[in-house]
Design an enzyme around this catalytic site. Structure first.
Site, short mmCIF file in Angstrom:
data_model
loop_
_atom_site.label_atom_id
_atom_site.label_comp_id
_atom_site.label_asym_id
_atom_site.label_seq_id
_atom_site.Cartn_x
_atom_site.Cartn_y
_atom_site.Cartn_z
N SER A 186 -7.58 28.39 10.22
CA SER A 186 -8.87 28.17 9.59
C SER A 186 -8.91 29.04 8.34
O SER A 186 -8.69 30.26 8.41
CB SER A 186 -9.99 28.55 10.56
OG SER A 186 -11.22 28.15 10.05
N GLU A 187 -9.15 28.44 7.19
CA GLU A 187 -8.85 29.13 5.94
C GLU A 187 -9.77 30.30 5.61
O GLU A 187 -9.52 31.05 4.67
CB GLU A 187 -8.79 28.14 4.77
CG GLU A 187 -10.10 27.46 4.42
CD GLU A 187 -10.22 26.09 5.05
OE1 GLU A 187 -9.61 25.86 6.12
OE2 GLU A 187 -10.93 25.24 4.47
N ASN A 188 -10.82 30.48 6.41
CA ASN A 188 -11.63 31.69 6.21
C ASN A 188 -10.96 32.93 6.79
O ASN A 188 -11.50 34.03 6.66
CB ASN A 188 -13.03 31.51 6.82
CG ASN A 188 -13.00 31.18 8.30
OD1 ASN A 188 -12.20 30.35 8.72
ND2 ASN A 188 -13.84 31.82 9.07
N GLY A 189 -9.79 32.74 7.43
CA GLY A 189 -9.03 33.92 7.83
C GLY A 189 -8.71 34.02 9.30
O GLY A 189 -8.64 35.12 9.84
N SER B 68 -5.09 34.60 3.89
CA SER B 68 -5.17 33.24 4.41
C SER B 68 -4.61 32.24 3.40
O SER B 68 -3.86 31.33 3.75
CB SER B 68 -6.62 32.90 4.73
OG SER B 68 -6.71 31.61 5.28
#
Lengths: 218, 232, 218, 232
Positions: free
Chosen positions: C46-49, C88
């Protein structure tokens, strides 16, 4: 008398301020840590990834995984942080270190510094020095004023390959403290017992001598 | 979870696929946090014409220095190579190429390589021999040089603890170049002191997420100290 | 019949392999997580980290500090790691994610994708989509084949502002699975009961139809 | 240790020096990990013509969204601004400028800003509106665009725990943009849930080393959830 290594360290330590983050190069700069004024706290940054370097370990504390940029075993002080080399140089390159102290072979009136290579003789590499001089606003170079043979190391133009261009403003030699401004060295202080004449004689680059040049007091 | 079990059980397996002429990125600073057994395996394999990207080249007889003994290294990309007599000898004899790279630039080149950034600008090295042949550009009145990133066919890394997913943490200043190296290898091999159960490492405290790690091996380490300094 | 949202997710899930790191976009792509084949393990990025996204939390587990890129509360799976947005996207941009699944408004025969903006109507922003399409080698775009009014979204040239240029090779619509190669869509599979003629009629960009176009089986 | 005691005791003190026209970099993703009290203080101060660099602009009535109510924001640099009706209204009315920036590019611009890297190349956005006016360059056969870094007069950051040296750790995915924001402010202000004794945080596990932090304040947080999703 020319300053001893300890006196150079003591004089540099006078530039410290409470709360400073400081990177000390290998050699004489390392000694500065021994002369942090009473009641003042500074944090030492070691470019291999340690902010808050403590003293050398006791025999019991020695840990191969805890070294400084000189590859010496060290400890971490209270409040230390440890991180990657990329993070360490993000700090350095990003100008977050308040004071950098490092040695040099030569500096010149343009603020150039040569410290990492003597062609044909010494090709060890620049380590972190190029990043340190490029990243820091506040740099003190510590060096001997002249070679054993009396040849000046404060030059019109560095003869050795540069470590950094136009980045040095403060130089502390065994004879004097000088600042670099507008293409000249400005003589700010002299070592105890060292005459202005001797400094003039041993400074090849343009030197500006104010009317009064105070003697350092130790 | 075979797909995420990165553990291999022999150093042969760990370095399988390493071939003559490849580029290897190695973690470590001096002799601290170096993948000593992976290096030993490379010596054993006898692979030649290697380009090694590492801050240092070990010392005579330990660390990357051992790869010089059989002339396995064609080129070193390093910031400091001063602790190694054999290195100097081969360098001065023209048998070894060295690309001296400022330490911070080297760290950033590895990070950028792993992060899909082909090049970046830095003031480091402007006006010095490092800038030769590189583009200079001014930003906000200051000059910077363009540095290109680096990636390796292999990255060899020394961690402290890892789980079989390849999540790694480093110990103290043995972290150094290892996290960046780990991101920059087509095949990233990590050797560690301890393999822990999944879930033991706090997810928010992992230095190298497993996505970067292809192979993981449990090793034992000499951890030679370069400069033993003690308090009086 | 055109594929349902679930069938699209099921078909995408067939592209999964054991050990894949996968980034699933908001909407239908998110559903793919529900159809990971038995005995196979994938890790969701998930690209928020967050690498290793788990299922939604129970009421007890809800934590405002644990969300996914859609801002939904989630959990972390065993083996998860959590990191900064810079880390990320280092992963994403550096090509370390094995499969990316995301939606689109339009794709074209050059592999261009438009998914983030309808000038004058929708200006929410691209979020991480531009990084995802630029960084991934293996991308599946899920979308409806045509608009409600029958206008094709598989075009000769995207009409909307691009999210990425020349980066899409695989498209799964409600009618068909297609690959993009040498300036054309290649019809690889059709939805159950959907005729090749309907797909041809609803594909504006150049379409190559092989002799045999297998029907998807669910 | 006064020099390293970063703790301040009021939000007035925390944001002292913020002036009209300044650039503020803010951590947070959606409403997760946002410095909610520092934002509230900015609203209270009524500072105008701000440029805010933040992945999102909060929602109507919470987070950075509250700065729109009194038209304090001149320009937003964000990747996604879709959760905010007032934002859209002001944008469409031409009262607010927005620079849409891909999320990864935004994160990297902050990191680069803090790390002394004035510009870098990325494939993200090549061939899209984001590339307009930016230099395109080919590396290894692929096209990349040059993106310049960003720094702020202030950076506002939400941490979990910190010591008075300003060493900060973040909790779960509330980390997001906060570590990069922390590096990129001329004045970096961090608000946290807990201030711990020096030495309590493991030095190797600190997300934001204190060198980046100028002011630290203990806050209490609403932590509003944007999308409450639960398992059936």
């Amino acid at each position: 008398m020319a300053l001893t290594r300890e006196q150079i360290a003591i004089r540099v330590a006078r530039e410290l301020q409470d709360g400073y983050y400081v990177n000390l190069g290998i050699g004489i700069p390392t000694l500065v840590a021994n002369y942090v004024p009473e009641g003042m706290e500074v944090m030492l940054q070691s470019e291999n990834g340690l902010l808050g370097m403590g003293p050398f370990p006791t025999e019991d504390q020695i840990d191969a995984d805890m070294i400084n940029a000189g590859k010496q075993t060290v400890t971490a002080a209270t409040g230390a942080s440890i991180f990657s080399s990329a993070e360490s140089f993000a700090m350095i390159r990003g100008g977050h270190v308040d004071l950098t102290v490092l040695g040099a072979f030569e500096v010149d009136v343009e603020g150039n510094i040569a410290s990492y290579m003597i062609p044909g003789k010494l090709i060890k590499g620049m380590g972190g020095a190029m990043d340190l001089v490029a990243g820091a606003d506040n740099i003190i170079v510590t060096m001997t004023h002249a070679s054993k043979h009396g040849e000046s190391k404060l030059l019109t133009k560095c003869s050795l390959p540069l470590t950094g261009a136009g980045c040095i403003k403060k130089v502390l030699t065994d004879l004097a403290y000088l600042e670099i401004e507008d293409g000249a060295f400005i003589l700010k202080e002299r070592a105890p017992g060292i005459s202005v004449e001797e400094i003039i004689a041993k400074t090849e680059g343009k030197l500006i001598v104010p009317d009064h040049v105070p003697e350092m007091v130790f | 979870m075979s797909g995420f079990d990165k553990v291999v059980h022999s150093y042969e397996e760990a370095m399988a696929g390493l071939e003559d002429g490849m580029t290897v990125i190695a973690g470590g600073f001096g002799l601290c946090g170096i993948p000593e057994n992976l290096i030993a395996q490379m010596k054993k394999m006898g692979t030649k014409d290697l380009t090694i990207v590492s801050n240092n080249c070990g010392v005579d007889g330990f660390g990357l220095g051992i790869l010089l003994e059989d002339r396995q290294v064609k080129k070193m990309v390093s910031s400091y190579v001063g602790e190694n007599a054999l290195f100097m000898e081969q360098l001065l004899a023209g048998e070894l190429e060295v690309e001296l790279t400022p330490q911070g630039t080297l760290a950033e080149k590895m990070r950028a390589g792993g992060a899909g950034i082909p090049a970046f600008f830095t003031a480091t090295g402007y006006g010095t021999p490092v800038a030769e042949g590189k583009e200079v550009r001014e930003f906000n009145g200051r000059n910077y040089i363009m540095e290109e990133s680096v990636t390796g066919d292999f990255a060899i890394v020394k961690g402290w603890k890892a789980d079989r997913y390849g999540n790694v943490i480093y110990r103290h200043t043995a972290q150094n170049f290892n996290p960046m190296a780990a991101t920059a290898g087509k095949i990233t091999v990590v050797e560690v002191e301890e393999i822990v159960e999944p879930g033991e490492l706090d997810p928010s405290q992992i230095h190298t997420p497993g996505i970067y790690v292809d192979r993981l091996i449990l090793g034992t380490f000499e951890k030679r100290i370069e400069q033993r300094t003690v308090r009086k």
